[in-house]
Scaffold this motif. Structure first.
Motif, PDB file in Angstrom:
ATOM      1  N   GLN A   4       9.860   5.927  -4.069  1.00 57.61           N
ATOM      2  CA  GLN A   4       8.879   4.897  -3.718  1.00 57.61           C
ATOM      3  C   GLN A   4       9.464   3.507  -3.954  1.00 57.61           C
ATOM      4  OE1 GLN A   4       5.318   3.271  -5.982  1.00 57.61           O
ATOM      5  NE2 GLN A   4       4.412   5.020  -4.901  1.00 57.61           N
ATOM      6  N   LEU A   5      10.244   3.355  -5.007  1.00 55.72           N
ATOM      7  CA  LEU A   5      10.845   2.053  -5.323  1.00 55.72           C
ATOM      8  C   LEU A   5      11.762   1.588  -4.201  1.00 55.72           C
ATOM      9  CD1 LEU A   5      11.152  -0.127  -7.550  1.00 55.72           C
ATOM     10  CD2 LEU A   5      13.174   1.122  -8.304  1.00 55.72           C
ATOM     11  N   ARG A   6      12.601   2.494  -3.696  1.00 58.53           N
ATOM     12  CA  ARG A   6      13.515   2.147  -2.599  1.00 58.53           C
ATOM     13  C   ARG A   6      12.743   1.848  -1.314  1.00 58.53           C
ATOM     14  NH1 ARG A   6      16.910  -0.679  -0.559  1.00 58.53           N
ATOM     15  NH2 ARG A   6      18.274   0.181   1.004  1.00 58.53           N
ATOM     16  N   ASN A   7      11.697   2.619  -1.036  1.00 58.45           N
ATOM     17  CA  ASN A   7      10.867   2.366   0.142  1.00 58.45           C
ATOM     18  C   ASN A   7      10.145   1.026   0.019  1.00 58.45           C
ATOM     19  OD1 ASN A   7      11.486   4.574   1.727  1.00 58.45           O
ATOM     20  ND2 ASN A   7       9.916   5.862   0.798  1.00 58.45           N
ATOM     21  N   ARG A   8       9.766   0.665  -1.197  1.00 56.86           N
ATOM     22  CA  ARG A   8       9.123  -0.626  -1.436  1.00 56.86           C
ATOM     23  C   ARG A   8      10.089  -1.761  -1.089  1.00 56.86           C
ATOM     24  NH1 ARG A   8       5.515  -1.601  -6.650  1.00 56.86           N
ATOM     25  NH2 ARG A   8       5.266   0.598  -6.210  1.00 56.86           N
ATOM     26  N   GLU A   9      11.336  -1.632  -1.536  1.00 58.99           N
ATOM     27  CA  GLU A   9      12.361  -2.642  -1.229  1.00 58.99           C
ATOM     28  C   GLU A   9      12.595  -2.732   0.282  1.00 58.99           C
ATOM     29  OE1 GLU A   9      15.759  -1.289  -3.395  1.00 58.99           O
ATOM     30  OE2 GLU A   9      14.955  -1.932  -5.335  1.00 58.99           O
ATOM     31  N   LEU A  10      12.699  -1.573   0.945  1.00 53.87           N
ATOM     32  CA  LEU A  10      12.922  -1.547   2.390  1.00 53.87           C
ATOM     33  C   LEU A  10      11.766  -2.186   3.151  1.00 53.87           C
ATOM     34  CD1 LEU A  10      14.415   2.022   2.941  1.00 53.87           C
ATOM     35  CD2 LEU A  10      15.559  -0.149   3.362  1.00 53.87           C
ATOM     36  N   ALA A  11      10.532  -1.881   2.745  1.00 55.90           N
ATOM     37  CA  ALA A  11       9.362  -2.426   3.430  1.00 55.90           C
ATOM     38  C   ALA A  11       9.316  -3.946   3.296  1.00 55.90           C
ATOM     39  CB  ALA A  11       8.085  -1.799   2.872  1.00 55.90           C
ATOM     40  N   VAL A  12       9.609  -4.450   2.103  1.00 52.05           N
ATOM     41  CA  VAL A  12       9.600  -5.901   1.883  1.00 52.05           C
ATOM     42  C   VAL A  12      10.727  -6.559   2.680  1.00 52.05           C
ATOM     43  CG1 VAL A  12       9.931  -7.711   0.156  1.00 52.05           C
ATOM     44  CG2 VAL A  12       8.433  -5.789  -0.348  1.00 52.05           C
ATOM     45  N   GLU A  34      13.174   6.872   2.483  1.00 51.06           N
ATOM     46  CA  GLU A  34      13.780   7.398   1.257  1.00 51.06           C
ATOM     47  C   GLU A  34      12.803   8.283   0.486  1.00 51.06           C
ATOM     48  OE1 GLU A  34      16.978   6.693   0.453  1.00 51.06           O
ATOM     49  OE2 GLU A  34      17.237   5.379   2.181  1.00 51.06           O
ATOM     50  N   ARG A  35      13.341   9.036  -0.466  1.00 50.89           N
ATOM     51  CA  ARG A  35      12.495   9.881  -1.324  1.00 50.89           C
ATOM     52  C   ARG A  35      11.857   9.063  -2.434  1.00 50.89           C
ATOM     53  NH1 ARG A  35      13.317  15.575  -1.809  1.00 50.89           N
ATOM     54  NH2 ARG A  35      13.187  15.370  -4.062  1.00 50.89           N
ATOM     55  N   ALA A  37       7.478  15.666  -1.023  1.00 50.94           N
ATOM     56  CA  ALA A  37       6.803  14.771  -0.082  1.00 50.94           C
ATOM     57  C   ALA A  37       5.299  14.992  -0.083  1.00 50.94           C
ATOM     58  CB  ALA A  37       7.368  14.968   1.323  1.00 50.94           C
ATOM     59  N   GLN A  38       4.878  16.241  -0.357  1.00 52.60           N
ATOM     60  CA  GLN A  38       3.448  16.536  -0.327  1.00 52.60           C
ATOM     61  C   GLN A  38       2.739  16.125  -1.608  1.00 52.60           C
ATOM     62  OE1 GLN A  38       3.883  20.649   0.550  1.00 52.60           O
ATOM     63  NE2 GLN A  38       4.675  20.221   2.590  1.00 52.60           N
ATOM     64  N   LYS A  39       3.483  15.916  -2.677  1.00 49.68           N
ATOM     65  CA  LYS A  39       2.872  15.617  -3.971  1.00 49.68           C
ATOM     66  C   LYS A  39       2.988  14.153  -4.392  1.00 49.68           C
ATOM     67  CE  LYS A  39       1.583  19.743  -5.293  1.00 49.68           C
ATOM     68  NZ  LYS A  39       0.198  20.054  -5.627  1.00 49.68           N
ATOM     69  N   THR A  40       3.934  13.418  -3.801  1.00 49.65           N
ATOM     70  CA  THR A  40       4.144  12.042  -4.250  1.00 49.65           C
ATOM     71  C   THR A  40       3.873  11.048  -3.136  1.00 49.65           C
ATOM     72  OG1 THR A  40       6.466  12.203  -3.689  1.00 49.65           O
ATOM     73  CG2 THR A  40       5.875  12.652  -5.968  1.00 49.65           C
ATOM     74  N   SER A  41       3.433   9.862  -3.529  1.00 56.84           N
ATOM     75  CA  SER A  41       3.153   8.796  -2.571  1.00 56.84           C
ATOM     76  C   SER A  41       4.392   7.920  -2.440  1.00 56.84           C
ATOM     77  CB  SER A  41       1.969   7.962  -3.043  1.00 56.84           C
ATOM     78  OG  SER A  41       0.822   8.757  -3.129  1.00 56.84           O
ATOM     79  N   THR A  42       5.245   8.259  -1.478  1.00 55.13           N
ATOM     80  CA  THR A  42       6.494   7.509  -1.334  1.00 55.13           C
ATOM     81  C   THR A  42       6.497   6.573  -0.134  1.00 55.13           C
ATOM     82  OG1 THR A  42       7.445   9.354  -0.125  1.00 55.13           O
ATOM     83  CG2 THR A  42       7.922   9.242  -2.478  1.00 55.13           C
ATOM     84  N   ARG A  43       5.547   6.739   0.793  1.00 59.16           N
ATOM     85  CA  ARG A  43       5.467   5.853   1.958  1.00 59.16           C
ATOM     86  C   ARG A  43       4.876   4.519   1.501  1.00 59.16           C
ATOM     87  NH1 ARG A  43       1.451   4.329   5.562  1.00 59.16           N
ATOM     88  NH2 ARG A  43       2.155   3.974   7.703  1.00 59.16           N
ATOM     89  N   VAL A  44       5.546   3.424   1.876  1.00 58.15           N
ATOM     90  CA  VAL A  44       5.081   2.089   1.467  1.00 58.15           C
ATOM     91  C   VAL A  44       4.841   1.241   2.709  1.00 58.15           C
ATOM     92  CG1 VAL A  44       5.643   0.000   0.170  1.00 58.15           C
ATOM     93  CG2 VAL A  44       6.377   2.218  -0.687  1.00 58.15           C
ATOM     94  N   GLU A  45       3.692   0.578   2.733  1.00 55.55           N
ATOM     95  CA  GLU A  45       3.360  -0.345   3.813  1.00 55.55           C
ATOM     96  C   GLU A  45       3.211  -1.726   3.189  1.00 55.55           C
ATOM     97  OE1 GLU A  45       0.082  -0.995   7.386  1.00 55.55           O
ATOM     98  OE2 GLU A  45      -0.380   0.374   5.740  1.00 55.55           O
ATOM     99  N   ALA A  46       4.001  -2.683   3.661  1.00 60.89           N
ATOM    100  CA  ALA A  46       3.925  -4.063   3.190  1.00 60.89           C
ATOM    101  C   ALA A  46       3.119  -4.860   4.206  1.00 60.89           C
ATOM    102  CB  ALA A  46       5.316  -4.651   3.031  1.00 60.89           C
ATOM    103  N   ARG A  61       0.863  -1.179   0.000  1.00 55.82           N
ATOM    104  CA  ARG A  61       0.000   0.000   0.000  1.00 55.82           C
ATOM    105  C   ARG A  61       0.899   1.229   0.000  1.00 55.82           C
ATOM    106  NH1 ARG A  61      -3.369  -1.992   5.214  1.00 55.82           N
ATOM    107  NH2 ARG A  61      -4.312  -3.833   4.301  1.00 55.82           N
ATOM    108  N   VAL A  62       0.567   2.200  -0.833  1.00 53.96           N
ATOM    109  CA  VAL A  62       1.371   3.420  -0.873  1.00 53.96           C
ATOM    110  C   VAL A  62       0.532   4.610  -0.421  1.00 53.96           C
ATOM    111  CG1 VAL A  62       2.983   2.634  -2.630  1.00 53.96           C
ATOM    112  CG2 VAL A  62       0.888   3.777  -3.326  1.00 53.96           C
ATOM    113  N   SER A  63       1.196   5.564   0.232  1.00 56.81           N
ATOM    114  CA  SER A  63       0.537   6.791   0.663  1.00 56.81           C
ATOM    115  C   SER A  63       1.592   7.880   0.756  1.00 56.81           C
ATOM    116  CB  SER A  63      -0.153   6.586   2.011  1.00 56.81           C
ATOM    117  OG  SER A  63       0.791   6.213   2.986  1.00 56.81           O
ATOM    118  N   ARG A  64       1.169   9.061   1.123  1.00 59.53           N
ATOM    119  CA  ARG A  64       2.121  10.160   1.228  1.00 59.53           C
ATOM    120  C   ARG A  64       2.895  10.063   2.532  1.00 59.53           C
ATOM    121  NH1 ARG A  64      -1.807  14.594  -1.337  1.00 59.53           N
ATOM    122  NH2 ARG A  64      -1.498  13.924  -3.486  1.00 59.53           N
TER     123      ARG A  64
END
Length: 135
Positions: free
Chosen positions: A79-87, A76-77, A34-43, A22-25
């Motif tokens: 989303q791809l890197r945050n996705r890797e970190l969350a997983v 991270e800024r 940070a206010q315009k892109t959904s970079t927070r990732v929840e696995a 799941r992605v969110s801001r």
């Protein structure tokens, strides 16, 4: 090319499609990006619905970590890197929950170890005896 599954332990391989992302801001500072892109990732991983785990493994994970495992990354800024970190964090939590503590097999000290201990005791006793005031 994306991996189809992730190796958790030697016996468990988790299919990537069993992890819901799941992605969110992101919260906190970061300005317009940070206010315009959904970079927070929840696995999110549903333990009971998983086909990768045996019933015994499911019971162990549920007892240690609960029926649903979650990991969040907003470091991270990208989303791809945050996705890797969350997983990675989710897999680490699953690995920790699957870990079985080995039963300690009690052993007795060897003959040489016992002899070394007794010899040291004799040496120490002799040292203390020499320190005593004369009679």
């Amino acid at each position: 090319m994306e991996r189809q599954s992730i190796r958790v332990t030697r016996s468990v391989e988790l299919p990537i499609d069993e992890i819901e992302l799941r992605v969110s801001r992101s919260s906190g500072p970061g300005g317009q990006h940070a206010q315009k892109t959904s970079t927070r990732v929840e696995a999110v991983f549903d333990v009971e619905a998983s086909a990768a785990l045996s019933p015994a493994q499911k019971r162990r994970v549920t007892a240690k970590a609960g029926p649903v495992l979650r990991a969040v990354a907003q470091d991270e800024r990208s989303q791809l890197r945050n996705r890797e970190l969350a997983v990675e964090r989710l897999v680490a939590r699953l690995r920790e929950a699957l870990y079985v503590q080995r039963r300690r097999v009690p052993t007795r000290p060897g003959k040489a170890a016992v002899e070394r201990r007794l010899e040291e005791k004799r040496r120490r006793a002799a040292t203390k005896r020499l320190r005593r005031p004369p009679d």
